[in-house]
Design a protein around this motif. Structure first.
Motif, PDB file in Angstrom:
ATOM      1  N   GLU A  73       0.759  -1.026   0.024  1.00 31.51           N
ATOM      2  CA  GLU A  73      -0.073   0.059   0.176  1.00 31.51           C
ATOM      3  C   GLU A  73       0.863   1.145   0.003  1.00 31.51           C
ATOM      4  OE1 GLU A  73      -3.479   0.204   2.508  1.00 31.51           O
ATOM      5  OE2 GLU A  73      -3.657  -1.831   2.475  1.00 31.51           O
ATOM      6  N   THR A  75       1.036   5.572  -0.739  1.00 32.25           N
ATOM      7  CA  THR A  75       0.412   7.019  -0.652  1.00 32.25           C
ATOM      8  C   THR A  75       0.479   7.559  -2.083  1.00 32.25           C
ATOM      9  OG1 THR A  75       2.254   8.264  -0.148  1.00 32.25           O
ATOM     10  CG2 THR A  75       1.043   7.386   1.763  1.00 32.25           C
ATOM     11  N   ASP A  76      -0.437   8.441  -2.397  1.00 35.26           N
ATOM     12  CA  ASP A  76      -0.568   8.832  -3.719  1.00 35.26           C
ATOM     13  C   ASP A  76       0.910   9.647  -3.877  1.00 35.26           C
ATOM     14  OD1 ASP A  76      -3.187   8.390  -4.249  1.00 35.26           O
ATOM     15  OD2 ASP A  76      -4.167  10.295  -3.545  1.00 35.26           O
ATOM     16  N   GLU A  77       1.574  10.206  -2.838  1.00 34.20           N
ATOM     17  CA  GLU A  77       2.886  10.579  -3.277  1.00 34.20           C
ATOM     18  C   GLU A  77       3.956   9.570  -3.535  1.00 34.20           C
ATOM     19  OE1 GLU A  77       3.424  12.689   0.572  1.00 34.20           O
ATOM     20  OE2 GLU A  77       2.465  14.533  -0.174  1.00 34.20           O
ATOM     21  N   GLN A  78       3.574   8.591  -2.961  1.00 37.44           N
ATOM     22  CA  GLN A  78       4.817   7.390  -3.056  1.00 37.44           C
ATOM     23  C   GLN A  78       4.393   6.874  -4.528  1.00 37.44           C
ATOM     24  OE1 GLN A  78       3.540   4.980   0.264  1.00 37.44           O
ATOM     25  NE2 GLN A  78       5.620   5.484   1.490  1.00 37.44           N
ATOM     26  N   LYS A  79       3.092   6.884  -4.924  1.00 40.29           N
ATOM     27  CA  LYS A  79       2.788   6.571  -6.190  1.00 40.29           C
ATOM     28  C   LYS A  79       3.366   7.241  -7.188  1.00 40.29           C
ATOM     29  CE  LYS A  79      -1.372   3.947  -4.875  1.00 40.29           C
ATOM     30  NZ  LYS A  79      -2.855   3.797  -5.046  1.00 40.29           N
ATOM     31  N   ALA A  80       3.295   8.475  -7.056  1.00 43.71           N
ATOM     32  CA  ALA A  80       3.837   9.540  -8.017  1.00 43.71           C
ATOM     33  C   ALA A  80       5.372   9.539  -8.266  1.00 43.71           C
ATOM     34  CB  ALA A  80       3.263  11.029  -7.498  1.00 43.71           C
ATOM     35  N   GLU A  81       5.905   9.033  -7.025  1.00 45.50           N
ATOM     36  CA  GLU A  81       7.548   9.127  -7.105  1.00 45.50           C
ATOM     37  C   GLU A  81       7.650   7.752  -7.859  1.00 45.50           C
ATOM     38  OE1 GLU A  81      11.489  10.046  -6.173  1.00 45.50           O
ATOM     39  OE2 GLU A  81       9.549  10.968  -6.208  1.00 45.50           O
TER      40      GLU A  81
END
Length: 185
Positions: A73, A75-81
């Motif tokens: 799982e 976060t949106d920030e991690q997915k963006a990275e």
């Protein structure tokens, strides 16, 4: 004592020189020119074959990213990275495997591997009707070879799996839980 004439000595020296050159043939063979190799690369469709490798590399890269992050799982920030790193990696692969980057590599490797006569003969083949048919049919050939290899491997893999299942496994001895230390004063 008979002395050889100067012409006989020269003739003998020429024969020895020609023999030495013949024995050292490949060492003195003409190196292909860039133009010779470019013609071969065009005839063998090297640039389009290389361009076909890029999507394959990207697919492998995507699988690795998917495998690495599967079930995690984020976060949106991690997915963006992750997406940013993935895009950067794709750019690096595309640049590294671009024709502009790889052409000099091809030229160097072909010069180290083939003589001018080799390059010209191989080019002549690829420019022939048979060479063109070979290039046209190479994808189907590779697909058929892979299917044949898979058919051959399936029974062997099943046999190996059967052998692995028949390996007796002894459970490890039970491990005692750690004991609490007694306090000593």
């Amino acid at each position: 004592m008979i002395r050889p004439s100067l012409n006989a000595v020269r003739s003998h020296a020429r024969v020895l020189l020609l023999l030495a050159l013949a024995l050292a043939g490949p060492a003195f063979a003409a190196e292909p020119t860039d133009a010779d190799i470019d013609r071969l690369l065009t005839a063998s469709r090297a640039e389009s074959l290389l361009a076909g490798v890029v999507p394959q590399m990207e697919a492998v890269q995507q699988q690795e990213f998917d495998k690495h992050f599967a079930g995690k799982e984020m976060t949106d920030e991690q997915k963006a990275e992750v997406a940013r790193i993935q895009a950067k990696t794709q750019d690096i692969v595309r640049k590294a495997l671009s024709w502009e980057e790889m052409r000099p590599v091809y030229l160097d490797v072909y010069k180290k591997t083939y003589t001018r006569d080799d390059v010209r003969a191989i080019t002549k083949f690829y420019e022939s009707a048979a060479g063109k048919r070979m290039l046209d049919k190479s994808p189907a050939l590779m697909q058929n070879i892979m299917a044949a290899v898979q058919q051959k491997m399936v029974p062997m893999l099943e046999e190996l799996q059967g052998e692995i299942r028949n390996i007796p496994v002894t459970p490890p001895p039970p491990v005692s839980p750690p004991q609490k230390r007694r306090r000593t004063r």
